[in-house]
Structures are given as C-alpha cells and as structure tokens.
Design an enzyme around this catalytic site. Structure first.
Site, PDB file in Angstrom:
ATOM      1  N   SER A 252      37.590  35.916  33.881  1.00  0.00           N
ATOM      2  CA  SER A 252      36.309  36.426  34.378  1.00  0.00           C
ATOM      3  C   SER A 252      35.817  37.495  33.420  1.00  0.00           C
ATOM      4  CB  SER A 252      36.507  37.034  35.765  1.00  0.00           C
ATOM      5  OG  SER A 252      35.397  37.819  36.152  1.00  0.00           O
TER       6      SER A 252
ATOM      7  N   TYR B  93      41.557  42.250  40.953  1.00  0.00           N
ATOM      8  CA  TYR B  93      40.914  41.083  40.360  1.00  0.00           C
ATOM      9  C   TYR B  93      40.816  41.248  38.849  1.00  0.00           C
ATOM     10  CZ  TYR B  93      37.398  37.448  39.533  1.00  0.00           C
ATOM     11  OH  TYR B  93      36.726  36.346  39.055  1.00  0.00           O
TER      12      TYR B  93
END
Length: 260
Positions: free
Chosen positions: A146, A159
């Site tokens: 990401s 995350y």
C-alpha cells in the site's frame, strides 16, 4: 493482450473482498482457474458463483481458509496442489485495514491481529506454495502492499508497518526464486474507490471530503478503481512479465511523486 493464463491456477487470498474479488474476476477473464480463498466462506462462494455464472474464460472455486492457522494453510495448499495439478500464481491480497488510532492509544490486540493476518498470513501460505513452484520451475507471487507501506499512514500504525514489511518480504522471495523461474513482485495501491473514481472532484467532495482531499493531491486528479490494481495483477501473473521481479509497482495516479 492475451496474458496466457488459460492453463494456470491462481490462488487469491482475501478473494472475497473488494480488491481481491476484482483480482479474481480479471484473472478468470484471462482464462485462469481461480481459487477464491477467504476466511469468510460465504464471501468466497459469492464471488466464485458470480464468476462461474458469468461470461468468463476461466472458472472459480471457493475455499475457506484461515491464513493465521498454519495447519489449516498447510492442509489447504496440499489439497489444492493435488486437486488442481499445481498452484502457478499466488496473490497475497488478504489484509486488515480498519485500525484508526495513534500509537499512544493503539490496541495491542489489533496490532497482533494485523501482524498475524497481513504479514504472517502471507508468510504462511507463501512458504507452503513456494517449494511446489520451485519444483516445477515456474511461479508468480504477488503481494499487496500500500502507499501506507511506502509513506506511512496517520493512525494506521499496524497497517503501515505490515504493508512496509511485505515489501521486504516480496523482494526476498524474488531473490530466492529468481533462479527457479519464480518471480515475486509487490503492488502498492493508493486509495481505490470503485465507481466513485468517476466523479469530478467537486462532486466527490460533496460525497466524501477525505476522498476529495486525496484526489486533489493526486497528479491525475482522480482516485483509482479496483480494476486498476487487478489489471497489474494479471500482467505480473503472465509470461510477458517473466523479466520483472523484486519490484514495487505503485498504482497510485502519481500521488507518491514529489509535487511543488
């Protein structure tokens, strides 16, 4: 372009989710036999049914599997190897992205969960699939990072950390697979929002100020769609990408570029 996936078997983890399901659709459209692997059996079945009932060149099979359970992963991979004749493509897509707290308020259980799913889950299944690919001297491993893994994400401690770790993971797998016909690459998307990506920024702003702010900061002045990511998955799964390995490919509209 025909990516030549008609004789390939692809496993997509988190295949019942938003990006994972689009990965499954695009791979099936290219003719692959797709294993929709998800901890949620119902979600996996829904996507597999959609593909099998639709106009796709390939087929889909739902498989329930908990990536954090090594015994479950090992038995699942063993069964799939036997049933399909071999897993050719592994898309490490499964991940949790709901944490929204600063470090001083971060929940230990959320941290442990995200490390277990986002990072260790990818390790668990890749370590089972890799030896079979090595034996056949062909394989494609694609891990989903990401922009948060590249640049950090405020309130996204677990995350961001796990997605950053997947970059090192994917590059190491690339080094170890390079002489055995196995490529390993990482995709780092920005925010993908489906049909909302088609809205002009002024309309998007009325719908979601957060999305609009990111679109304004993106050189292309728009957000991405799930198929933007899935199309890159298809390319990196193909024979055409045989000389591409150990790379981090941003699907970002240019938001990672330095802009004055």
């Amino acid at each position: 372009m025909d990516f030549g996936l008609a004789d390939k078997t692809a496993v997509v983890t988190g295949g019942g989710g938003r990006i994972g399901s689009e990965d499954c659709r695009v791979l099936a459209d290219e003719g692959a036999e797709v294993v929709v692997l998800d901890v949620n059996e119902g979600s996996a079945e829904n996507i597999a049914d959609e593909i099998n009932d639709g106009d796709y060149a390939g087929s889909a099979h739902p498989i329930e599997c908990d990536l954090t359970d090594r015994e479950d992963v090992a038995s699942t991979v063993e069964a799939l190897e036997e049933e399909t004749g071999g897993i050719d493509i592994l898309v490490n897509n499964a991940g949790m992205v709901d944490a929204r707290d600063k470090i001083e308020d971060f929940d230990d259980d959320i941290w442990d969960r995200d490390v277990a799913v986002n990072l260790t889950g990818s390790y668990n299944i890749t370590s089972e699939v890799f030896p079979h690919m090595k034996e056949r001297e062909w394989g494609r491993i694609i891990s989903m990072s990401s922009m948060a893994g590249w640049q950090g994400g405020f309130g996204q401690l677990s995350y961001s950390a796990t997605k950053a770790a997947l970059i090192g993971f994917g590059k190491t797998v690339a080094l170890e697979g390079a002489q055995h016909g196995i490529t390993s690459n990482v995709i780092a998307p920005s925010i993908v929002v489906g049909q909302l990506a088609d809205l002009p920024i002024d309309q998007l702003e009325q719908f979601d100020e957060h999305f609009a702010r990111i679109a304004k900061a993106t050189p292309m002045r728009k957000l991405g769609r799930e198929e933007d990511v899935a199309n890159m998955v298809a390319y990196l799964s193909s024979e055409q990408s045989n000389y591409v390995t150990g790379q981090v490919v941003g699907v970002t509209g240019g938001i990672d570029l330095f802009s004055f």
